[in-house]
Scaffold this active site. Structure first.
Site, PDB file in Angstrom:
ATOM      1  N   MET A 247       0.832  -1.195   0.000  1.00 44.36           N
ATOM      2  CA  MET A 247       0.000   0.000   0.000  1.00 44.36           C
ATOM      3  C   MET A 247       0.871   1.251   0.000  1.00 44.36           C
ATOM      4  O   MET A 247       1.789   1.370   0.803  1.00 44.36           O
ATOM      5  CB  MET A 247      -0.887   0.009   1.247  1.00 44.36           C
ATOM      6  N   CYS A 248       0.590   2.152  -0.887  1.00 38.36           N
ATOM      7  CA  CYS A 248       1.309   3.420  -0.959  1.00 38.36           C
ATOM      8  C   CYS A 248       0.875   4.320   0.201  1.00 38.36           C
ATOM      9  O   CYS A 248      -0.032   3.997   0.958  1.00 38.36           O
ATOM     10  CB  CYS A 248       1.019   4.118  -2.279  1.00 38.36           C
ATOM     11  N   ARG A 249       1.531   5.449   0.310  1.00 37.75           N
ATOM     12  CA  ARG A 249       1.151   6.496   1.258  1.00 37.75           C
ATOM     13  C   ARG A 249       1.148   7.823   0.510  1.00 37.75           C
ATOM     14  O   ARG A 249       2.013   8.055  -0.340  1.00 37.75           O
ATOM     15  CB  ARG A 249       2.127   6.595   2.422  1.00 37.75           C
TER      16      ARG A 249
END
Length: 288
Positions: free
Chosen positions: A1-3
């Site tokens: 998951m990106c941020r």
């Protein structure tokens, strides 16, 4: 998951006050992400990107800086952030789910004055990709330069906006952009189109691919036209948790002089001169 991180303020802010200096800055989140759904992989080291708007005389498009180097290891990010100011900033650190490690696959993506980021994934992507692409007007099909589901989602957004009667190239002709109502409506229609494509997968295919066909979509999107910003926190599942997303508003973003790296959103009155949206708080102080 990106941020990711979004900042919109009345006044300009030095990028380093968001990107580098807070205790849990977006740079820190590139190697110490605490709130990812997949806690086994705390790293977001598959590249990063910054997008920010410059004075109007330089044109309506945002300035975009991307790199496949992990954010924590990029000296140019430190140099740029400590000497650049803007009042509307997007920042993104990537953990790839779709697409190779390359500059064209790093967020944020943009078209003219519009800028877009995504944290999450489109469910059953490899199955619905062809139909999603075929549903686009040629103009937007040809606008995609990378291979991520995130950029294709942006192409859907542009297609939706165009079909609504709002030319994505025309926002720069209006000092107020499209406005948040139009952007919100296009965002909801984009999510609806993605959900419809997944819902149309035949039951037979679902059963045959049951083990490898994950139809859950995590669609935390952020879009801006340089004036208004719209963000979504969305999961298509009725039982699973959505990816984290936080927001704060106030009158100024200030560092606590008693402790280096501790920033607070000050609220001198009921106004909201600043809005900050982030996948994870930049400080874990209670109430912030």
């Amino acid at each position: 998951m990106c941020r990711f991180l979004v900042y919109k303020g009345k006044d300009q802010i030095l990028l380093s006050k968001l990107i580098l200096e807070p205790q849990h800055s977006i740079l820190t989140q590139s190697y110490d992400s605490r709130l990812r759904l997949d806690s086994r992989r705390p790293h977001n080291g598959d590249g990063f990107g910054l997008g920010y708007y410059t004075p109007p005389e330089l044109g309506p498009a945002p300035c975009i800086f991307t790199s496949t180097i992990p954010a924590w290891n990029c000296v140019n990010l430190l140099r740029l952030s400590s000497k650049t100011t803007s009042n509307l900033i997007f920042a993104h650190v990537r953990a790839t789910t779709e697409g190779s490690l390359s500059d064209p696959n790093c967020h944020p993506f943009y078209h003219n004055s519009l800028m877009w980021m995504h944290n999450g994934n489109i469910g059953a992507w490899k199955y619905i990709k062809r139909n999603l692409c075929m549903g686009l007007q040629e103009r937007w099909f040809g606008s995609v330069g990378g291979s991520t589901d995130s950029e294709w989602a942006f192409a859907v957004f542009l297609d939706v906006l165009d079909r609504m009667g709002y030319d994505p190239d025309s926002a720069s002709l209006n000092d107020a952009g499209f406005g948040h109502s139009v952007l919100r409506k296009a965002m909801l229609a984009t999510i609806k189109r993605i959900n419809t494509l997944i819902a149309e997968i035949p039951d037979k295919e679902r059963k045959e691919r049951e083990e490898g066909l994950d139809c859950r979509s995590l669609l935390n999107f952020a879009v801006t036209d340089g004036h208004s910003v719209v963000c979504s926190r969305y999961v298509s599942s009725m039982t699973d948790e959505a990816a984290s997303l936080y927001w704060s508003s106030g009158t100024s973003w200030q560092e606590d002089k008693t402790m280096k790296g501790r920033f607070r959103m000050e609220r001198r009155d009921k106004g909201a001169d600043i809005v900050l949206v982030a996948s994870e708080p930049l400080t874990f102080e209670r109430g912030e």
